[in-house]
Design a protein around this motif. Sequence first.
Motif, mmCIF file in Angstrom:
data_model
loop_
_atom_site.group_PDB
_atom_site.id
_atom_site.type_symbol
_atom_site.label_atom_id
_atom_site.label_comp_id
_atom_site.label_asym_id
_atom_site.label_seq_id
_atom_site.Cartn_x
_atom_site.Cartn_y
_atom_site.Cartn_z
ATOM 1 N N GLY A 1 0.753 -1.239 0.000
ATOM 2 C CA GLY A 1 0.000 0.000 0.000
ATOM 3 C C GLY A 1 0.781 1.285 0.000
ATOM 4 O O GLY A 1 0.186 2.371 0.049
ATOM 5 N N PHE A 2 2.110 1.225 -0.086
ATOM 6 C CA PHE A 2 2.892 2.452 -0.175
ATOM 7 C C PHE A 2 2.811 3.028 -1.585
ATOM 8 O O PHE A 2 2.629 2.299 -2.566
ATOM 9 N N SER A 3 3.010 4.333 -1.691
ATOM 10 C CA SER A 3 3.073 4.999 -2.987
ATOM 11 C C SER A 3 4.374 5.809 -3.057
ATOM 12 O O SER A 3 5.087 5.950 -2.061
ATOM 13 N N GLN A 4 4.677 6.321 -4.234
ATOM 14 C CA GLN A 4 5.878 7.148 -4.437
ATOM 15 C C GLN A 4 7.117 6.472 -3.856
ATOM 16 O O GLN A 4 7.822 7.028 -3.003
ATOM 17 N N VAL A 5 7.375 5.260 -4.279
ATOM 18 C CA VAL A 5 8.520 4.503 -3.789
ATOM 19 C C VAL A 5 9.752 4.897 -4.593
ATOM 20 O O VAL A 5 9.765 4.797 -5.824
ATOM 21 N N THR B 1 12.757 5.132 0.111
ATOM 22 C CA THR B 1 11.723 5.917 0.782
ATOM 23 C C THR B 1 10.382 5.562 0.135
ATOM 24 O O THR B 1 10.276 5.445 -1.081
ATOM 25 N N ALA B 2 9.375 5.368 0.978
ATOM 26 C CA ALA B 2 8.043 4.972 0.518
ATOM 27 C C ALA B 2 7.025 5.799 1.278
ATOM 28 O O ALA B 2 7.083 5.876 2.520
ATOM 29 N N ARG B 3 6.108 6.408 0.566
ATOM 30 C CA ARG B 3 5.148 7.326 1.179
ATOM 31 C C ARG B 3 3.811 6.636 1.411
ATOM 32 O O ARG B 3 3.309 5.908 0.544
ATOM 33 N N ALA B 4 3.238 6.882 2.584
ATOM 34 C CA ALA B 4 1.918 6.361 2.907
ATOM 35 C C ALA B 4 0.859 7.240 2.244
ATOM 36 O O ALA B 4 0.959 8.469 2.305
ATOM 37 N N PRO B 5 -0.147 6.662 1.599
ATOM 38 C CA PRO B 5 -1.166 7.472 0.938
ATOM 39 C C PRO B 5 -2.042 8.223 1.946
ATOM 40 O O PRO B 5 -2.076 7.891 3.113
#
Length: 288
Positions: free
Chosen positions: A226-230, A284-288
């Motif tokens: 479920g991470f985005s912008q990895v 780095t991985a961003r949470a939505p």
Amino acid sequence: MKTQGQPLLGALTREFERVYLEVCARGYEVLERTRANHPATRDNPWQHQPAWPPSYEAYGRYRFLDTLRKAREHAASRVLEIAGGGGFTAACIYEDGREVVLNDMRPLHEELGAWTTGERLRWEGGNFFELQPERLGAFDLVVACEVIEHVAHGDQMLAHLRRFLRPGGVLLLTTPNGAYFRSKLPTHSQVKDFAALEAWQFRPDADGHLFLYTPGELERLCRQVGFSQVDVELSVTPFLSGHAGFRFLPSRSTLAPLYLSLDKWARRLGPTARERLCTQMLVTARAP
């Protein structure tokens, strides 16, 4: 955010190479987060002795500073570091106005006394899988350095850490690059039975590495939970690490800028060459 008069830490995102060379010359004590003559660090060569590339010690300094650089790029009010060892990374991440929660399985009271900001860290002991966001709250940044290669079920680790992030929060993790040409461990896609590795997980140091991830494998796993912008950054070629016989090259202060330049040149050869030549991965991985 106000810093505490730490010129090198403050310059890390703007002048990374200068800070790196200073740390190679004098050890981590130059960052001014180490208490002088503390028994936990008094004889620690990483804190007080020089180390120039190509060498394992120079590689370790680069990896540590690169992690700090990335962590300091984020304007995080609350930071959680899991499996944080002696707490030095967390002590360097701390700034006035920032809350840093440090987790490790070992009691860290003596180690935290070695750092000038250690008393301002909130320590949470135990296995990080046992931590719960309902008790600790939400964070802007979660840091996991050299941990996932010690965990049998990396997808479960990533999914668990995502629960601690606010919307838009960032997971920062570092791990060895499984696509590196010198790597001898299987990669994630080559493991047939992850459950069989459970008895061997959470062991420290390189002997505890269960398997490694390639950049593509880890990016896909982050997105699956479920991470985005990895984003995946690869670093440290043999010009810094000393691998593949490069450790026999002359290692001295006057040559260190040259090795840094050669390292940057090697990392510009293209994505395929970069995956094969770089031993270190920062994700780095961003949470939505």
